[in-house]
Design a protein around this motif. Structure first.
Motif, short mmCIF file in Angstrom:
data_model
loop_
_atom_site.label_atom_id
_atom_site.label_comp_id
_atom_site.label_asym_id
_atom_site.label_seq_id
_atom_site.Cartn_x
_atom_site.Cartn_y
_atom_site.Cartn_z
N GLU A 408 69.99 -52.23 55.12
CA GLU A 408 70.68 -52.84 56.25
C GLU A 408 70.78 -54.36 56.13
O GLU A 408 71.78 -54.95 56.52
CB GLU A 408 69.96 -52.48 57.55
N GLU A 409 69.74 -54.99 55.61
CA GLU A 409 69.76 -56.46 55.56
C GLU A 409 70.90 -56.97 54.68
O GLU A 409 71.63 -57.90 55.04
CB GLU A 409 68.42 -57.00 55.06
N ALA A 410 71.06 -56.36 53.50
CA ALA A 410 72.14 -56.76 52.60
C ALA A 410 73.50 -56.49 53.24
O ALA A 410 74.43 -57.31 53.12
CB ALA A 410 72.00 -56.03 51.27
N PHE A 411 73.62 -55.35 53.89
CA PHE A 411 74.87 -54.96 54.53
C PHE A 411 75.24 -55.93 55.64
O PHE A 411 76.37 -56.45 55.70
CB PHE A 411 74.71 -53.53 55.08
N ASN A 412 74.30 -56.21 56.52
CA ASN A 412 74.57 -57.12 57.63
C ASN A 412 74.87 -58.53 57.13
O ASN A 412 75.72 -59.23 57.69
CB ASN A 412 73.37 -57.16 58.59
N ARG A 413 74.17 -58.93 56.09
CA ARG A 413 74.40 -60.26 55.53
C ARG A 413 75.82 -60.37 54.96
O ARG A 413 76.48 -61.41 55.14
CB ARG A 413 73.37 -60.55 54.44
N LEU A 414 76.28 -59.32 54.28
CA LEU A 414 77.62 -59.36 53.70
C LEU A 414 78.68 -59.46 54.79
O LEU A 414 79.64 -60.23 54.66
CB LEU A 414 77.85 -58.13 52.83
N ILE A 415 78.54 -58.69 55.85
CA ILE A 415 79.51 -58.76 56.94
C ILE A 415 79.51 -60.17 57.55
O ILE A 415 80.58 -60.78 57.77
CB ILE A 415 79.18 -57.70 58.02
N LYS A 416 78.33 -60.69 57.84
CA LYS A 416 78.22 -62.03 58.44
C LYS A 416 78.79 -63.09 57.51
O LYS A 416 79.53 -63.99 57.94
CB LYS A 416 76.75 -62.33 58.75
N ARG A 417 78.46 -62.97 56.23
CA ARG A 417 78.92 -63.95 55.25
C ARG A 417 80.44 -63.93 55.12
O ARG A 417 81.07 -65.00 55.01
CB ARG A 417 78.27 -63.66 53.91
N TRP A 418 81.02 -62.73 55.13
CA TRP A 418 82.47 -62.65 54.96
C TRP A 418 83.20 -63.20 56.19
O TRP A 418 84.24 -63.84 56.06
CB TRP A 418 82.90 -61.23 54.66
N LYS A 419 82.65 -62.99 57.36
CA LYS A 419 83.25 -63.58 58.57
C LYS A 419 83.22 -65.11 58.48
O LYS A 419 84.18 -65.79 58.87
CB LYS A 419 82.51 -63.09 59.82
N GLN A 420 82.14 -65.66 57.92
CA GLN A 420 82.07 -67.11 57.75
C GLN A 420 83.14 -67.60 56.78
O GLN A 420 83.78 -68.64 57.01
CB GLN A 420 80.68 -67.50 57.23
N VAL A 421 83.33 -66.86 55.69
CA VAL A 421 84.35 -67.24 54.72
C VAL A 421 85.73 -67.21 55.35
O VAL A 421 86.53 -68.15 55.19
CB VAL A 421 84.31 -66.31 53.49
N LEU A 422 86.03 -66.15 56.09
CA LEU A 422 87.35 -66.03 56.72
C LEU A 422 87.58 -67.15 57.73
O LEU A 422 88.68 -67.70 57.82
CB LEU A 422 87.49 -64.66 57.37
N LYS A 423 86.54 -67.48 58.49
CA LYS A 423 86.67 -68.57 59.46
C LYS A 423 86.92 -69.91 58.76
O LYS A 423 87.62 -70.78 59.29
CB LYS A 423 85.41 -68.66 60.31
N SER A 424 86.38 -70.05 57.57
CA SER A 424 86.56 -71.31 56.85
C SER A 424 88.00 -71.49 56.37
O SER A 424 88.45 -72.62 56.16
CB SER A 424 85.61 -71.38 55.65
N ILE A 425 88.72 -70.37 56.17
CA ILE A 425 90.11 -70.50 55.72
C ILE A 425 91.10 -70.31 56.87
O ILE A 425 92.27 -70.66 56.74
CB ILE A 425 90.44 -69.51 54.58
#
Length: 507
Positions: A408-425
């Motif tokens: 779960e930790e890796a999964f949740n981190r990937l979702i959170k990280r990708w939302k950050q990337v999308l917000k940055s663009i």
């Protein structure tokens, strides 16, 4: 009704069974293929998102149960071609490291008895057979290959191309998804595919998707030595007195039971139903289920950690065919997280009906149309780790999926990280994440893992059961681990590999 004895009986016509039928048909051997479903009807409803998504027109009505005995309506389909009739046709090779022992934040992904180089030539054959479009050299995680993809990549529409450039500007490595669709972008008048918005999750009305039916079974049907029976549900497998040979394949056809026999029997019902068939075939020699001396049949069930990130833009999204771009920069982790995270890829177009079904609880149903016009969906996949107590079992004729979440930790981190990337663009969009449930079984695997030791595996390296000499399992059941990529191409490649072995055995 066909009868008599066959050289090979194949049970199931999905990515494993359909591909195996294709490679064995030219051998001249007498082959019987049994499929519990029918050919999927070609009708306007194929592309009707209300019928497909909201009314579940093609989905099985079966009910399974979770570990708490609560009903589960699985998202699975019984037709010639199996679930490939509905897949998004993303056909990835597993990465070299996926075949090695990998340490995850929440456990271990075990080493495979065969390595990438053993599968590489069959991956190449599989890409040809399933007409894969793609381009190598963009994805830093991609494994080596002996040749280019058979067809050029599916181009990004302008809106997606802008995202591609924005991601590159941020230092990421977006790549084309390897896709099995029959699209000719140079000469569109020669193209079967029309690049529509009902592909991922839909059957193709115009047969423009490379699936196990169109690319596997139908080319095999031209051979007179191959017989396909549809609406033929296999109930159990019978053995001889020693339990070492399958002597009968008990099949229900039009309400009647018929028994077929074959020199070799291949189970390819999908990882869940293959395990169910073996468990239901228990007898005096195999009291815990057929080929189950290891007590591993049905265990180590995996189906990936699935999630979605939906970008809701203030501007309309004009893209018709969205599923072209992927990002694997986080596949093996990142600077501050030295564990695998997974794959990110664009999903199919969000239609109004799909938006209504998958809307967050806080979203009124009436805004589905507006959402569909502005939404872009990203599909997030993290590896599901093999756990013995995550299993398929049968009790009182009921199918159970005993499953507890992991990684779960890796999964949740990937979702959170990708939302950050999308917000940055695109800081002006809204990003909503969702997680898939137990009913999502499209990437099912692991229930009859292969290996060299009969005590720790169900199948040998050729996918023959250790306990029964003429019984093979050729679908996602054989996976020791699930990686974090779509499993279909690996299932196809393995079916080609096992088919080559069977041809030698039958000489």
């Amino acid at each position: 009704m066909p009868n008599g004895h066959y050289d090979v009986i194949i049970i199931g016509t999905g990515a494993g069974g359909g591909t195996l039928a294709n490679i064995l048909a030219p051998s001249g051997k007498k082959i019987l293929v049994l499929e519990r479903g029918t050919f999927l009807p070609k009708e306007k409803a194929n592309w009707d998102s209300k019928e497909v998504v909201q009314k579940d027109r093609y989905r099985t009505s079966e009910v399974w149960y979770d570990k708490d005995n609560k009903p589960v309506r699985p998202y699975t389909h019984y037709f010639v071609g199996g679930n490939t009739k509905f897949y998004g046709s993303a056909l990835y090779r597993f990465r070299e490291r996926d075949f090695e022992k990998v340490i995850h934040r929440d456990g271990i992904s075990p080493e495979w008895p065969l390595k990438y180089q053993d599968f590489a030539p069959y991956y190449t054959q599989a890409e040809r057979l399933y007409e894969v479009h793609g381009q190598r050299g963009f994805d830093p995680t991609e494994p080596p290959s002996s040749e280019d993809y058979p067809f050029p990549p599916i181009s990004h529409e302008p809106y997606i191309q802008q995202i591609n450039y924005a991601l590159k500007d941020k230092g990421f490595h977006p790549s084309y998804q390897p896709l099995g669709i029959k699209l000719n972008e140079v000469n569109r008048f020669l193209s079967a595919c029309i690049r529509c918005d009902t592909c991922d999750g839909f059957p193709c009305l115009i047969d423009a998707k490379a699936d196990a039916d169109l690319n596997g079974v139908r080319p095999a049907m031209v051979y007179p030595n191959l017989t396909l029976l549809t609406e033929a549900k296999v109930l159990r497998l019978q053995t001889n007195a020693s339990g070492r040979q399958i002597t009968g394949v008990e099949t229900e056809i039009a309400g009647n039971s018929q028994i077929f026999s074959g020199e070799i029997v291949v189970v390819a019902c999908g990882a869940i139903n293959s395990a169910v068939l073996l468990l239901k075939s228990a007898n005096d020699q195999h009291p815990d289920g057929l080929a189950n001396s290891s007590n591993l049949v049905g265990r180590n069930y995996m189906a990936h950690k699935f999630g979605g990130v939906v970008a809701l833009s203030i501007k309309p999204n004009p893209v018709v065919y969205t599923k072209t771009l992927a990002v694997n920069d986080f596949y093996w982790g990142e600077k501050d997280f030295d564990y695998p995270m997974g794959n990110i890829q664009l999903a199919g177009k969000i239609t109004e009906d799909r938006a209504a079904v998958y809307r967050p609880p806080f979203m009124p149903t009436g805004v589905a149309k507006a959402v569909a016009k502005r939404a872009l969906a990203w599909f997030i996949t993290t590896e599901d780790l093999p756990v013995p107590n995550n299993r398929v079992r049968v009790k009182d004729e009921k199918i159970f999926l005993d499953y507890t979440n992991n990684n779960e930790e890796a999964f949740n981190r990937l979702i959170k990280r990708w939302k950050q990337v999308l917000k940055s663009i695109d800081p002006f969009s809204v990003y909503v994440s969702t997680k898939m449930s137990l009913k999502e079984v499209g990437h099912q695997c692991g229930t009859c893992r292969f290996g060299e030791d009969p005590k720790t595996s169900v199948l040998d390296v050729n996918c023959r059961t250790h306990d029964v000499d003429n019984l093979y399992v050729v679908d996602g059941s054989f996976f020791p681990s699930s990686a974090a990529l779509n499993p279909t191409l690996t299932i196809v490649a393995n079916a080609l590999r096992v088919g080559e072995h069977l041809i030698e055995r039958l000489k």
